[in-house]
Scaffold this motif. Structure first.
Motif, short mmCIF file in Angstrom:
data_model
loop_
_atom_site.label_atom_id
_atom_site.label_comp_id
_atom_site.label_asym_id
_atom_site.label_seq_id
_atom_site.Cartn_x
_atom_site.Cartn_y
_atom_site.Cartn_z
N ILE A 233 -45.96 31.64 -13.61
CA ILE A 233 -46.16 30.22 -13.35
C ILE A 233 -46.53 29.92 -11.89
CG2 ILE A 233 -43.68 29.74 -12.92
CD1 ILE A 233 -45.61 27.49 -15.18
N PHE A 234 -46.22 30.86 -10.97
CA PHE A 234 -46.48 30.62 -9.54
C PHE A 234 -47.81 31.17 -9.04
CE2 PHE A 234 -41.81 30.53 -9.88
CZ PHE A 234 -41.61 29.23 -9.44
N GLY A 235 -48.39 32.14 -9.72
CA GLY A 235 -49.63 32.71 -9.22
C GLY A 235 -49.93 34.05 -9.86
N SER A 236 -50.83 34.81 -9.20
CA SER A 236 -51.28 36.08 -9.78
C SER A 236 -51.33 37.18 -8.73
CB SER A 236 -52.69 35.92 -10.34
OG SER A 236 -52.80 34.84 -11.21
N VAL A 237 -51.33 38.43 -9.21
CA VAL A 237 -51.57 39.59 -8.36
C VAL A 237 -52.68 40.40 -9.02
CG1 VAL A 237 -50.59 41.70 -7.37
CG2 VAL A 237 -49.12 39.70 -7.73
N TYR A 238 -53.62 40.87 -8.18
CA TYR A 238 -54.69 41.73 -8.71
C TYR A 238 -54.78 42.97 -7.84
CZ TYR A 238 -59.46 43.30 -9.76
OH TYR A 238 -60.55 44.06 -10.11
N ASP A 239 -54.81 44.12 -8.47
CA ASP A 239 -54.99 45.38 -7.74
C ASP A 239 -55.81 46.32 -8.62
OD1 ASP A 239 -54.97 47.68 -6.32
OD2 ASP A 239 -52.83 47.58 -5.79
N GLY A 242 -54.46 49.62 -9.51
CA GLY A 242 -53.30 49.71 -10.41
C GLY A 242 -52.03 49.15 -9.80
N ILE A 243 -51.35 48.32 -10.57
CA ILE A 243 -50.06 47.76 -10.16
C ILE A 243 -48.98 48.69 -10.70
CG2 ILE A 243 -48.46 45.83 -10.67
CD1 ILE A 243 -50.99 44.01 -10.69
N ASP A 244 -47.97 48.97 -9.89
CA ASP A 244 -46.86 49.80 -10.37
C ASP A 244 -46.00 48.94 -11.31
OD1 ASP A 244 -44.46 51.13 -10.73
OD2 ASP A 244 -44.49 52.03 -8.73
N ALA A 245 -46.23 49.08 -12.60
CA ALA A 245 -45.59 48.17 -13.57
C ALA A 245 -44.08 48.33 -13.59
CB ALA A 245 -46.17 48.42 -14.97
N GLU A 246 -43.63 49.55 -13.34
CA GLU A 246 -42.18 49.78 -13.35
C GLU A 246 -41.53 49.04 -12.17
OE1 GLU A 246 -41.39 53.70 -14.55
OE2 GLU A 246 -39.32 53.64 -13.86
N LEU A 247 -42.16 49.21 -11.03
CA LEU A 247 -41.65 48.54 -9.81
C LEU A 247 -41.64 47.02 -10.03
CD1 LEU A 247 -41.09 49.35 -6.71
CD2 LEU A 247 -43.38 48.42 -6.31
N ALA A 248 -42.73 46.50 -10.61
CA ALA A 248 -42.85 45.05 -10.81
C ALA A 248 -41.85 44.55 -11.85
CB ALA A 248 -44.27 44.70 -11.23
N ALA A 249 -41.75 45.27 -12.98
CA ALA A 249 -40.92 44.79 -14.09
C ALA A 249 -39.44 44.91 -13.79
CB ALA A 249 -41.27 45.56 -15.37
N GLU A 250 -39.09 45.78 -12.84
CA GLU A 250 -37.67 45.95 -12.54
C GLU A 250 -37.24 45.23 -11.27
OE1 GLU A 250 -37.18 50.15 -13.00
OE2 GLU A 250 -37.36 49.97 -15.17
N PRO A 252 -36.38 41.78 -9.61
CA PRO A 252 -36.10 40.38 -9.97
C PRO A 252 -36.94 39.38 -9.19
CG PRO A 252 -34.07 41.56 -9.36
CD PRO A 252 -35.21 42.50 -9.12
N GLU A 253 -37.29 39.74 -7.94
CA GLU A 253 -38.11 38.82 -7.12
C GLU A 253 -39.50 38.67 -7.72
OE1 GLU A 253 -36.92 36.99 -4.63
OE2 GLU A 253 -35.01 37.89 -5.20
N VAL A 254 -40.06 39.79 -8.20
CA VAL A 254 -41.41 39.76 -8.80
C VAL A 254 -41.35 39.01 -10.14
CG1 VAL A 254 -43.32 41.17 -9.67
CG2 VAL A 254 -42.05 41.91 -7.64
N LEU A 255 -40.25 39.21 -10.87
CA LEU A 255 -40.12 38.52 -12.16
C LEU A 255 -40.02 37.00 -11.93
CD1 LEU A 255 -37.72 40.94 -14.05
CD2 LEU A 255 -40.13 40.52 -14.55
N LYS A 256 -39.44 36.63 -10.79
CA LYS A 256 -39.34 35.21 -10.46
C LYS A 256 -40.73 34.68 -10.05
CE LYS A 256 -35.39 34.50 -8.29
NZ LYS A 256 -34.73 34.57 -6.98
N TYR A 261 -44.72 40.83 -5.32
CA TYR A 261 -45.10 42.24 -5.45
C TYR A 261 -45.69 42.71 -4.12
CZ TYR A 261 -47.36 46.46 -7.20
OH TYR A 261 -47.74 47.76 -7.37
N PRO A 262 -45.24 43.88 -3.60
CA PRO A 262 -45.60 44.24 -2.22
C PRO A 262 -47.06 44.58 -1.96
CG PRO A 262 -44.25 45.96 -3.26
CD PRO A 262 -44.28 44.80 -4.20
N LYS A 263 -47.83 44.89 -3.00
CA LYS A 263 -49.23 45.28 -2.72
C LYS A 263 -50.21 44.37 -3.46
CE LYS A 263 -47.91 49.58 -3.67
NZ LYS A 263 -48.08 50.84 -4.28
N GLY A 264 -51.50 44.72 -3.40
CA GLY A 264 -52.52 43.99 -4.16
C GLY A 264 -52.93 42.67 -3.53
N GLN A 265 -53.91 42.01 -4.17
CA GLN A 265 -54.37 40.70 -3.69
C GLN A 265 -53.57 39.61 -4.40
OE1 GLN A 265 -58.71 40.46 -4.29
NE2 GLN A 265 -58.71 42.68 -4.37
#
Ligand code: NAD
Length: 415
Positions: A233-239, A242-250, A252-256, A261-265
């Motif tokens: 709901i807040f925005g998007s990340v594009y890389d 490849g986005i590290d899906a495990e890092l992102a899905a686990e 809580p800040e990224v889920l919020k 997410y620390p990398k990507g555009q």
């Protein structure tokens, strides 16, 4: 919904007179639920259970707590469950329940009283071989635990199979939290194998990185795909690397907010995953996200619907008109992992057996893969039967679900 049924009857070549036999619910139960509120006064809530169709098995479907539910919406949702359970190839009919309430305005004690009151009101009509409710909007494992406890007290014995979606400690599915997202990933992998030579290295974009979207991304990356875009709901990340899906899905800040997410555009626009260079698009946020205006900018050739109703019918038609487009794998097939997970929970409860997480996952995967193959065969069959029509994979899924209900009605001597 009535129009969808009419079209499915036509595609499957069934007699038109069965429309009302299938469309109308078998039974509608309307109940009052009095609750002593914390202020000492009694409030009376309105509740429903629509038992739509039971020719394939006991009624099955969630219970929704929402201030805007009506009997009409409950009836439409119950009909949807009849079709979904039929397509999922599990021995269930369809049903849906609702209580007109804003649960966020209740204290924990009031919520528990309401949940138990709903079960007391419905007790004669529900049960493991009659009607098995589950969580839906604003209901959760905690509420299912109260409900199964109330049902068991009234029955005078422990009846874990009376509700699904319970906490694992009470016989719930240990893989439930990710069953739907995992199922979406399994179906996306199967579709990539059929249409695109396999999932390995395929670029995936996920619109809506919530429960369904994050687990779909996680499992797709475990299967070898490359997740290149996510949004919430807040925005998007594009890389593109490849986005590290495990890092992102686990995280809580990224889920919020995915932009954590620390990398990507990073983008404030929430629709970036719809338009990036990707092979597979997984819409997993809300309904009506893919509209005709957006179609010209969508590059993915395969869409696997995690959310309910994310593709507007006209947009779907336009996508299929594109020469290079493979398919929209419809929600009714792609996001059925949740209800199949519920079925496995019920089976283990009926047998006083405790499945391991791996056992549930492996059974869920094999049921979903089998369903995918059956739908692909049905799609071919219905296209051959209707050469004048553009029969989509969604049309074929609905027609197959209706065909199964029709066959069961015929065998039972109902028509
Ligand atoms: P959720 O609330 O956990 O996730 C929804 C995500 O979508 C959130 O991350 C939210 O921020 C994001 N979102 C909302 N609006 C957005 C927008 N405009 N643009 C981009 N992202 C946006 O919900 P969920 O349980 O993952 O359900 C998602 C969809 O899947 C719903 O349509 C739901 O009905 C359907 N579904 C869920 C399940 C299940 O088991 N959870 C089962 C079947 C179908």
């Amino acid at each position: 919904m009535s129009q969808v049924l009419r079209e499915s009857i036509s595609i499957a070549g069934l007699p038109t007179e069965i429309h009302d036999m299938i469309f109308k619910p078998e039974r509608i139960i309307s109940v009052k639920i009095p609750v002593r509120m914390d202020n000492g006064k009694i409030a009376v809530f309105e509740g429903y259970r629509v038992q739509h169709n039971s020719v394939l098995g006991p009624y099955k479907g969630g219970i929704r707590f929402h201030p805007e539910v009506t009997l009409e919406t409950d009836m439409a949702l119950a009909f949807g469950m009849t079709l979904k359970n039929s397509l999922a190839n599990i021995p269930y009919g369809g049903g849906k329940g609702a209580v007109k309430v804003d649960p966020f305005k209740l204290s924990e004690r009031e919520l528990e009283e309401l949940s138990r009151g709903y079960v007391r009101a419905l007790f004669p009509f529900i049960g493991p071989d009659k009607d098995i409710p589950a969580p839906d909007v604003n209901t959760n494992p905690r509420i299912m635990a109260w409900m199964v406890d109330e049902y068991s007290k009234l029955a005078g014995k422990n009846v874990p199979a009376s509700f699904t979606g319970k906490p694992p400690e009470l016989g719930g599915n240990p893989a439930r939290i990710y069953s739907t997202g995992f199922g979406v990933a399994v179906i996306a992998k199967a579709a990539a194998e059929v249409f695109a030579g396999g999932i390995e290295g395929k670029r995936v974009a996920v619109h809506g990185f919530g429960n369904v979207g994050s687990y779909a991304a996680l499992w797709l990356s475990k299967f070898g795909a490359k997740v290149v875009a996510i949004s919430n709901i807040f925005g998007s990340v594009y890389d593109p690397d490849g986005i590290d899906a495990e890092l992102a899905a686990e995280n809580p800040e990224v889920l919020k907010d995915v932009r954590a997410y620390p990398k990507g555009q990073k983008f404030n626009d929430t629709d970036v995953p719809l338009y990036v260079d990707a092979d597979i698009l997984v819409p997993a946020s809300l309904e009506n996200v893919i509209t005709p205006e957006k179609v010209p900018r969508i590059k993915a050739k395969l869409i696997v619907e995690g959310a309910n109703g994310p593709t507007v019918p006209e947009a779907e038609r336009q996508l299929y008109m594109r020469k290079d487009f493979y398919a929209v794998v419809p929600d009714i097939l792609a996001n059925s992992g949740g209800v199949i997970g519920s079925y496995l929970e019920w089976v283990q409860n009926l047998n006083w057996y405790k499945m391991s997480e791996e056992e549930v996952r492996s059974k869920l995967e094999s049921i979903m893969l089998n369903n995918y193959k059956i739908v692909m065969d049905a799609w071919k069959r219905f296209r051959e039967k209707n050469p004048e029509k553009m029969v989509t994979m969604r049309d074929a899924s609905f027609a197959l679900a209706v065909e199964r209900i029709y066959e069961a009605m015929k065998l039972r001597g109902l028509i």
